[in-house]
Scaffold this motif. Structure first.
Motif, mmCIF file in Angstrom:
data_model
loop_
_atom_site.group_PDB
_atom_site.id
_atom_site.type_symbol
_atom_site.label_atom_id
_atom_site.label_comp_id
_atom_site.label_asym_id
_atom_site.label_seq_id
_atom_site.Cartn_x
_atom_site.Cartn_y
_atom_site.Cartn_z
ATOM 1 N N LEU A 155 0.830 -1.209 0.000
ATOM 2 C CA LEU A 155 0.000 0.000 0.000
ATOM 3 C C LEU A 155 0.859 1.250 0.000
ATOM 4 O O LEU A 155 0.550 2.236 -0.700
ATOM 5 N N VAL A 156 1.951 1.243 0.750
ATOM 6 C CA VAL A 156 2.885 2.376 0.742
ATOM 7 C C VAL A 156 3.436 2.586 -0.665
ATOM 8 O O VAL A 156 3.451 3.712 -1.194
ATOM 9 N N ASN A 157 3.876 1.506 -1.309
ATOM 10 C CA ASN A 157 4.486 1.611 -2.635
ATOM 11 C C ASN A 157 3.489 2.090 -3.680
ATOM 12 O O ASN A 157 3.789 2.989 -4.480
ATOM 13 N N TYR A 158 2.312 1.479 -3.701
ATOM 14 C CA TYR A 158 1.315 1.860 -4.712
ATOM 15 C C TYR A 158 0.762 3.262 -4.443
ATOM 16 O O TYR A 158 0.343 3.950 -5.398
ATOM 17 N N SER A 159 0.745 3.690 -3.193
ATOM 18 C CA SER A 159 0.294 5.056 -2.903
ATOM 19 C C SER A 159 1.243 6.080 -3.516
ATOM 20 O O SER A 159 0.804 7.079 -4.099
ATOM 21 N N ARG A 160 2.534 5.839 -3.384
ATOM 22 C CA ARG A 160 3.511 6.732 -4.004
ATOM 23 C C ARG A 160 3.367 6.718 -5.521
ATOM 24 O O ARG A 160 3.452 7.776 -6.178
ATOM 25 N N ALA A 161 3.158 5.524 -6.074
ATOM 26 C CA ALA A 161 2.980 5.422 -7.527
ATOM 27 C C ALA A 161 1.714 6.150 -7.967
ATOM 28 O O ALA A 161 1.689 6.799 -9.021
ATOM 29 N N TRP A 162 0.665 6.043 -7.152
ATOM 30 C CA TRP A 162 -0.597 6.706 -7.473
ATOM 31 C C TRP A 162 -0.406 8.224 -7.573
ATOM 32 O O TRP A 162 -0.875 8.856 -8.534
ATOM 33 N N GLU A 186 -5.705 0.548 -13.198
ATOM 34 C CA GLU A 186 -4.985 -0.620 -12.684
ATOM 35 C C GLU A 186 -4.479 -0.375 -11.258
ATOM 36 O O GLU A 186 -4.511 -1.277 -10.412
ATOM 37 N N THR A 187 -4.022 0.836 -11.008
ATOM 38 C CA THR A 187 -3.553 1.161 -9.656
ATOM 39 C C THR A 187 -4.714 1.156 -8.675
ATOM 40 O O THR A 187 -4.576 0.690 -7.533
ATOM 41 N N LEU A 188 -5.879 1.642 -9.106
ATOM 42 C CA LEU A 188 -7.057 1.572 -8.244
ATOM 43 C C LEU A 188 -7.427 0.124 -7.932
ATOM 44 O O LEU A 188 -7.819 -0.201 -6.800
ATOM 45 N N VAL A 189 -7.296 -0.737 -8.935
ATOM 46 C CA VAL A 189 -7.578 -2.155 -8.712
ATOM 47 C C VAL A 189 -6.625 -2.728 -7.663
ATOM 48 O O VAL A 189 -7.019 -3.558 -6.831
ATOM 49 N N GLU A 190 -5.368 -2.282 -7.689
ATOM 50 C CA GLU A 190 -4.415 -2.745 -6.675
ATOM 51 C C GLU A 190 -4.849 -2.320 -5.276
ATOM 52 O O GLU A 190 -4.671 -3.064 -4.309
ATOM 53 N N PHE A 191 -5.417 -1.132 -5.161
ATOM 54 C CA PHE A 191 -5.939 -0.706 -3.855
ATOM 55 C C PHE A 191 -7.102 -1.596 -3.424
ATOM 56 O O PHE A 191 -7.233 -1.923 -2.236
ATOM 57 N N ASN A 192 -7.955 -1.993 -4.388
ATOM 58 C CA ASN A 192 -9.016 -2.949 -4.076
ATOM 59 C C ASN A 192 -8.436 -4.274 -3.588
ATOM 60 O O ASN A 192 -8.927 -4.876 -2.627
ATOM 61 N N ASN A 193 -7.371 -4.726 -4.263
ATOM 62 C CA ASN A 193 -6.738 -5.989 -3.873
ATOM 63 C C ASN A 193 -6.136 -5.907 -2.472
ATOM 64 O O ASN A 193 -6.241 -6.841 -1.675
ATOM 65 N N ILE A 194 -5.496 -4.775 -2.191
ATOM 66 C CA ILE A 194 -4.892 -4.589 -0.870
ATOM 67 C C ILE A 194 -5.962 -4.604 0.216
ATOM 68 O O ILE A 194 -5.803 -5.247 1.260
ATOM 69 N N GLN A 195 -7.072 -3.909 -0.030
ATOM 70 C CA GLN A 195 -8.155 -3.920 0.957
ATOM 71 C C GLN A 195 -8.720 -5.323 1.111
ATOM 72 O O GLN A 195 -8.978 -5.787 2.230
ATOM 73 N N GLY A 196 -8.915 -6.019 -0.010
ATOM 74 C CA GLY A 196 -9.470 -7.364 0.057
ATOM 75 C C GLY A 196 -8.570 -8.336 0.803
ATOM 76 O O GLY A 196 -9.041 -9.162 1.594
ATOM 77 N N LYS A 197 -7.274 -8.256 0.580
ATOM 78 C CA LYS A 197 -6.337 -9.128 1.286
ATOM 79 C C LYS A 197 -6.336 -8.822 2.785
ATOM 80 O O LYS A 197 -6.267 -9.733 3.617
ATOM 81 N N SER A 198 -6.393 -7.545 3.108
ATOM 82 C CA SER A 198 -6.440 -7.166 4.521
ATOM 83 C C SER A 198 -7.712 -7.674 5.181
ATOM 84 O O SER A 198 -7.682 -8.183 6.311
ATOM 85 N N GLU A 199 -8.839 -7.555 4.479
ATOM 86 C CA GLU A 199 -10.111 -8.036 5.027
ATOM 87 C C GLU A 199 -10.101 -9.555 5.183
ATOM 88 O O GLU A 199 -10.705 -10.090 6.119
#
Length: 319
Positions: A81-88, A202-215
């Motif tokens: 999430l840190v990495n993709y946030s910077r990329a976002w 695609e980056t937004l989808v990664e945020f969805n994936n991160i939330q889903g994995k955390s859940e």
């Protein structure tokens, strides 16, 4: 998250005093019955308890290892999430381009919303995973729980968005939906090409994936049979130890059996306290510190000097 190499004994005692009291009382009782009362001369051979000790050690090692894997996976997820946030932030700043100078201000406003709404998403995800909106301190500030409130996202959303956000069943997911709508707005305005729109999505989808994995980690507990039987086996093992040592060690069986029982209890507690990394406990993944890191990084990328206060370790703990 604990970063200090040493734990305070008051903290350890806070979680173990009930069990230690039982171990001590039992050891004293067995010693007194064995040496001072002829009504009971029960003694268990050492070979009988050694097999149980070996099996229990293997069982607790397996539990602790798998609990750590859950904790480490959670840490890796939030590292992503840190990495993709910077990329976002970088993608939003460099890929959303006005067609002419008259649109520059509108593009800036869109970029601002996308970056700062993402900061709100990070804080909202932290609160959503912890789901504890209170703060508690005990034992001279040695037991910590971080205050978590959705109001942490208020500064990064418009009043209308925040009102809708707080009434959603899944507030972080709602913010990702708003991000997608703003990306579509930029595409309709001609500020995003097909390719750039797809990359940002695609980056937004990664945020969805991160939330889903955390859940998934949050909502899928470590197998309850491991937690239950580990407690039962530790209890049985501790209950038998005084009978093993009392014949040869007499009064020394009391501290010896308590110490050995404490070792197995500590192994069990390590696994139990590590298996759920989003419970807002001081052993958990430091979501608050990571959220503030993301907020600082994105503000710096945008050029905002109003950084949040850095989260420093307190008594060797970072929350």
């Amino acid at each position: 998250m604990l970063i200090s190499r040493n734990l305070k004994w008051s903290v350890i005692f806070f979680y173990t005093w009930k069990s230690l009291s039982y171990y001590f009382t039992l050891a004293v009782t067995v010693f007194l019955l064995h040496d001072y009362f002829s009504v009971w001369k029960l003694h268990i051979p050492f070979t009988a308890i050694s097999a149980l000790s070996t099996a229990l050690a293997i069982f607790l090692g397996f539990k602790t290892s798998n609990a750590y894997e859950r904790w480490w996976e959670a840490r890796q997820i939030w590292g992503n999430l840190v990495n993709y946030s910077r990329a976002w932030a970088r993608q939003v700043i460099t890929m959303i381009i006005p067609e002419n100078t008259t649109q520059t201000q509108s593009v800036k406003e869109l970029q601002y919303r996308l970056i700062y709404r993402h900061i709100a998403f990070v804080h909202a995800l932290r609160v959503y995973l912890r789901k504890k909106h209170y703060y508690n301190k005990q034992w001279q500030e040695e037991i910590y729980e971080e205050p978590n409130q959705y109001s942490d996202a208020l500064a990064f959303l418009s009043p209308e968005e925040y009102k809708l956000f707080t009434n959603k069943q899944n507030p972080p997911n709602y913010l990702i939906e708003l991000q997608g709508e703003d990306l579509r707005l930029g595409y309709d305005q001609g500020w995003l090409s097909d390719y750039r729109f797809a990359k940002l999505d695609e980056t937004l989808v990664e945020f969805n994936n991160i939330q889903g994995k955390s859940e998934r980690i949050k909502n899928t507990p470590f197998l309850r049979q491991y937690s239950f039987f580990s407690r039962v086996f530790v209890f049985i093992h501790a209950s038998l130890l005084p009978f093993v040592f009392v014949e040869e060690l007499r009064w020394a069986s009391i501290p010896i059996s308590v110490i050995i029982s404490f070792v197995f209890l500590a192994l069990d507690l390590i696994g139990e306290r590590s298996e759920d990394p989003f419970e807002n406990r001081f052993e958990d993944v430091p979501l608050t510190a990571l959220s503030l890191t993301i907020e600082t990084n994105l503000k710096e990328q945008w050029g905002d000097p109003q950084f949040p206060s850095k989260k420093h370790a307190t008594n060797g703990i970072v929350l």
